[in-house]
Design a protein around this motif. Structure first.
Motif, mmCIF file in Angstrom:
data_model
loop_
_atom_site.group_PDB
_atom_site.id
_atom_site.type_symbol
_atom_site.label_atom_id
_atom_site.label_comp_id
_atom_site.label_asym_id
_atom_site.label_seq_id
_atom_site.Cartn_x
_atom_site.Cartn_y
_atom_site.Cartn_z
ATOM 1 N N SER A 187 0.817 -1.221 0.000
ATOM 2 C CA SER A 187 0.000 0.000 0.000
ATOM 3 C C SER A 187 0.844 1.262 0.000
ATOM 4 C CB SER A 187 -0.914 0.010 1.235
ATOM 5 O OG SER A 187 -0.148 0.109 2.436
ATOM 6 N N ALA A 188 2.135 1.130 -0.217
ATOM 7 C CA ALA A 188 3.047 2.255 -0.006
ATOM 8 C C ALA A 188 3.135 3.176 -1.222
ATOM 9 C CB ALA A 188 4.430 1.741 0.377
ATOM 10 N N THR A 189 2.043 3.892 -1.486
ATOM 11 C CA THR A 189 2.070 4.968 -2.472
ATOM 12 C C THR A 189 1.592 6.244 -1.794
ATOM 13 O OG1 THR A 189 -0.212 4.636 -3.254
ATOM 14 C CG2 THR A 189 1.527 3.343 -4.339
ATOM 15 N N PHE A 190 2.106 7.363 -2.255
ATOM 16 C CA PHE A 190 1.656 8.649 -1.707
ATOM 17 C C PHE A 190 0.148 8.795 -1.869
ATOM 18 C CE2 PHE A 190 6.126 9.660 -2.789
ATOM 19 C CZ PHE A 190 6.561 10.132 -1.565
ATOM 20 N N GLU A 191 -0.332 8.419 -3.068
ATOM 21 C CA GLU A 191 -1.748 8.612 -3.364
ATOM 22 C C GLU A 191 -2.626 7.737 -2.467
ATOM 23 O OE1 GLU A 191 0.686 9.230 -7.139
ATOM 24 O OE2 GLU A 191 0.627 7.765 -5.504
ATOM 25 N N GLY A 192 -2.238 6.473 -2.318
ATOM 26 C CA GLY A 192 -3.045 5.560 -1.524
ATOM 27 C C GLY A 192 -3.072 5.913 -0.056
ATOM 28 N N ARG A 193 -1.910 6.239 0.487
ATOM 29 C CA ARG A 193 -1.856 6.544 1.915
ATOM 30 C C ARG A 193 -2.647 7.816 2.243
ATOM 31 N NH1 ARG A 193 2.638 3.601 4.181
ATOM 32 N NH2 ARG A 193 2.302 1.511 3.366
ATOM 33 N N GLU A 194 -2.592 8.813 1.357
ATOM 34 C CA GLU A 194 -3.373 10.031 1.612
ATOM 35 C C GLU A 194 -4.864 9.750 1.466
ATOM 36 O OE1 GLU A 194 -3.856 14.492 -0.258
ATOM 37 O OE2 GLU A 194 -1.824 13.751 0.152
ATOM 38 N N ALA A 195 -5.237 8.970 0.449
ATOM 39 C CA ALA A 195 -6.656 8.651 0.261
ATOM 40 C C ALA A 195 -7.205 7.869 1.445
ATOM 41 C CB ALA A 195 -6.840 7.860 -1.032
ATOM 42 N N SER A 196 -6.414 6.936 1.981
ATOM 43 C CA SER A 196 -6.859 6.164 3.141
ATOM 44 C C SER A 196 -7.059 7.079 4.343
ATOM 45 C CB SER A 196 -5.831 5.079 3.466
ATOM 46 O OG SER A 196 -6.263 4.286 4.557
ATOM 47 N N GLY A 197 -6.129 8.006 4.537
ATOM 48 C CA GLY A 197 -6.256 8.941 5.649
ATOM 49 C C GLY A 197 -7.495 9.805 5.542
ATOM 50 N N MET A 198 -7.802 10.234 4.331
ATOM 51 C CA MET A 198 -8.990 11.058 4.148
ATOM 52 C C MET A 198 -10.273 10.257 4.364
ATOM 53 S SD MET A 198 -8.001 14.078 3.847
ATOM 54 C CE MET A 198 -6.654 15.144 3.314
ATOM 55 N N ARG A 199 -10.240 8.949 4.091
ATOM 56 C CA ARG A 199 -11.391 8.106 4.412
ATOM 57 C C ARG A 199 -11.559 8.009 5.922
ATOM 58 N NH1 ARG A 199 -12.884 4.351 0.222
ATOM 59 N NH2 ARG A 199 -14.075 3.103 1.701
ATOM 60 N N VAL A 200 -10.450 7.942 6.656
ATOM 61 C CA VAL A 200 -10.519 7.954 8.115
ATOM 62 C C VAL A 200 -11.173 9.248 8.596
ATOM 63 C CG1 VAL A 200 -9.160 8.041 10.238
ATOM 64 C CG2 VAL A 200 -8.537 6.416 8.441
ATOM 65 N N VAL A 201 -10.748 10.368 8.032
ATOM 66 C CA VAL A 201 -11.327 11.666 8.402
ATOM 67 C C VAL A 201 -12.833 11.664 8.172
ATOM 68 C CG1 VAL A 201 -11.380 14.131 7.862
ATOM 69 C CG2 VAL A 201 -9.190 12.936 7.959
ATOM 70 N N ALA A 202 -13.253 11.165 7.024
ATOM 71 C CA ALA A 202 -14.681 11.148 6.697
ATOM 72 C C ALA A 202 -15.458 10.265 7.666
ATOM 73 C CB ALA A 202 -14.877 10.661 5.260
ATOM 74 N N ASN A 203 -14.914 9.115 8.012
ATOM 75 C CA ASN A 203 -15.595 8.230 8.959
ATOM 76 C C ASN A 203 -15.765 8.900 10.318
ATOM 77 O OD1 ASN A 203 -16.179 5.800 7.491
ATOM 78 N ND2 ASN A 203 -13.999 5.315 7.478
ATOM 79 N N ILE A 204 -14.714 9.573 10.780
ATOM 80 C CA ILE A 204 -14.799 10.248 12.077
ATOM 81 C C ILE A 204 -15.809 11.393 12.021
ATOM 82 C CG2 ILE A 204 -13.540 11.570 13.818
ATOM 83 C CD1 ILE A 204 -10.984 10.091 12.908
ATOM 84 N N GLN A 205 -15.754 12.185 10.958
ATOM 85 C CA GLN A 205 -16.638 13.348 10.856
ATOM 86 C C GLN A 205 -18.107 12.929 10.816
ATOM 87 O OE1 GLN A 205 -15.762 16.958 10.629
ATOM 88 N NE2 GLN A 205 -17.869 16.700 11.342
ATOM 89 N N ILE A 206 -18.413 11.918 10.019
ATOM 90 C CA ILE A 206 -19.801 11.465 9.910
ATOM 91 C C ILE A 206 -20.277 10.885 11.239
ATOM 92 C CG2 ILE A 206 -21.299 9.758 8.778
ATOM 93 C CD1 ILE A 206 -19.538 10.237 6.248
ATOM 94 N N TRP A 207 -19.412 10.131 11.910
ATOM 95 C CA TRP A 207 -19.757 9.575 13.224
ATOM 96 C C TRP A 207 -19.975 10.679 14.254
ATOM 97 C CZ3 TRP A 207 -16.678 9.921 17.703
ATOM 98 C CH2 TRP A 207 -17.129 9.177 18.796
ATOM 99 N N SER A 208 -19.098 11.684 14.250
ATOM 100 C CA SER A 208 -19.224 12.760 15.243
ATOM 101 C C SER A 208 -20.457 13.622 14.990
ATOM 102 C CB SER A 208 -17.968 13.642 15.241
ATOM 103 O OG SER A 208 -17.839 14.375 14.030
#
Length: 327
Positions: free
Chosen positions: A292-313
């Motif tokens: 999974s070690a691409t700049f694009e993938g790691r940033e996209a995964s992080g932004m999915r984490v952000v979205a999950n937290i925001q929607i939950w909160s």
């Protein structure tokens, strides 16, 4: 809980991801990127509403047992959740989310690199050259195997398995697969893949065997000594999923004795520790968990984490909630 949850991130994430989290949440980052031990994880879960772990964190049952445990959401960075005790989380009323699909293409690309690299002995050739031992081109030097026309056996035909099949078809591989459920016929035709309901038959028939399963009780060391013995003597084993899918000692013995053609591994049973015997065998391509070690993938995964937290909160069910195993 306030509308601004306290979030603790266990490892360093992409700068853009951490910056976005800082804008939205009360965030505590891991500035030196040192993996957290059990005590640090327990302390984090006493002091945050949301924990953002990775595959390097062992989120076991003991962490959910404390009366002072504050965490209500574990927003995992990555698709695999075998490092989290899902039953204990459910009992403690803690939601789990992951980031499925983000690393599909990246991991499939790495798988194809190993499928090409092991039969053509790329790692051995690189070592020979760097050691100053190459004597020049020879008609019989460093011979490997072409992959066109060979049978690729895929175990686990989810997103990544299908992406591998799609790539492999372009290289002329004959694709057979084993999965808990057979794919629709239309998808099989599109991928050029045929279903094999018997796992042992697939293993014995494959020139190249590629693993794409989650790690759980059913898949633990599924590629055991008996199944490795059943592989063709010139077959290759590829693993970009989880190291625990393979009986590593049995694999190393088979490689040392020349019982199989070789292995391409991106994951290991006790990573980051790698068995010294594995480092000594030549018929391998070994990567340090780079699927999974691409700049694009790691940033996209992080932004999915952000979205999950925001929607939950905001009081809604997060889109990537894990219900049972991998979402």
């Amino acid at each position: 809980m306030s509308n601004t949850p306290k979030v603790i991130i266990t490892r360093r994430l992409a700068p853009a991801v951490e910056a976005r989290m800082a804008e939205l949440f009360d965030v505590e980052t891991n500035s030196d990127d040192t993996p957290m031990d059990a005590a640090a994880l327990a302390d984090a879960m006493r002091n945050c509403d949301v924990l953002v772990p990775t595959v390097t964190d062992d989120i076991n049952a003991a962490l959910f047992a404390g009366d002072d445990m504050r965490t209500k959401l574990i927003a995992n960075f990555g698709a695999g959740v075998d490092h989290i005790d899902l039953k204990a989380a459910r009992a403690a009323n803690v939601l789990i989310t992951n980031t499925p699909g983000v690393f599909t293409d990246d991991t499939a690309d790495m798988t194809m690199a190993l499928i090409l690299g092991v039969p053509r002995r790329l790692s051995e050739g690189s070592k020979l050259l760097r050691a100053g031992e190459w004597q020049g081109w020879s008609p019989s030097g460093m011979l490997g195997h072409r992959i066109g026309g060979k049978t690729l056996g895929i175990i686990g035909m989810g997103r990544i398995g299908q992406a591998v099949a799609h790539r492999a078809r372009a290289f002329g591989l004959n694709i057979r697969y084993h999965n808990r459920r057979r794919l629709p016929e239309s998808l099989e035709q599109m991928l050029g893949a045929s279903y094999e309901p018997d796992l042992d038959t697939l293993i014995a028939a494959s020139d190249i065997l590629s693993l794409h399963c989650p790690h759980n009780d059913e898949t633990h060391e599924m590629i055991n000594a008996d199944r490795i013995t059943s592989m063709r003597p010139d077959a290759y084993l590829i693993n970009t999923s989880r190291g625990e899918l393979i009986d590593e000692e049995a694999l190393i013995t088979a490689l040392e004795q020349g019982k199989i053609g070789g292995a391409g591994l991106d994951v290991y049973t006790h990573e980051p520790a790698v068995n010294p015997r594995l480092l000594e065998v030549n018929n391998t391509v070994l990567m340090p968990h780079l699927g999974s070690a691409t700049f694009e993938g790691r940033e996209a995964s992080g932004m999915r984490v952000v979205a999950n937290i925001q929607i939950w909160s905001d009081g809604h069910r997060p889109p990537d909630q894990v219900l049972d195993g991998w979402a």
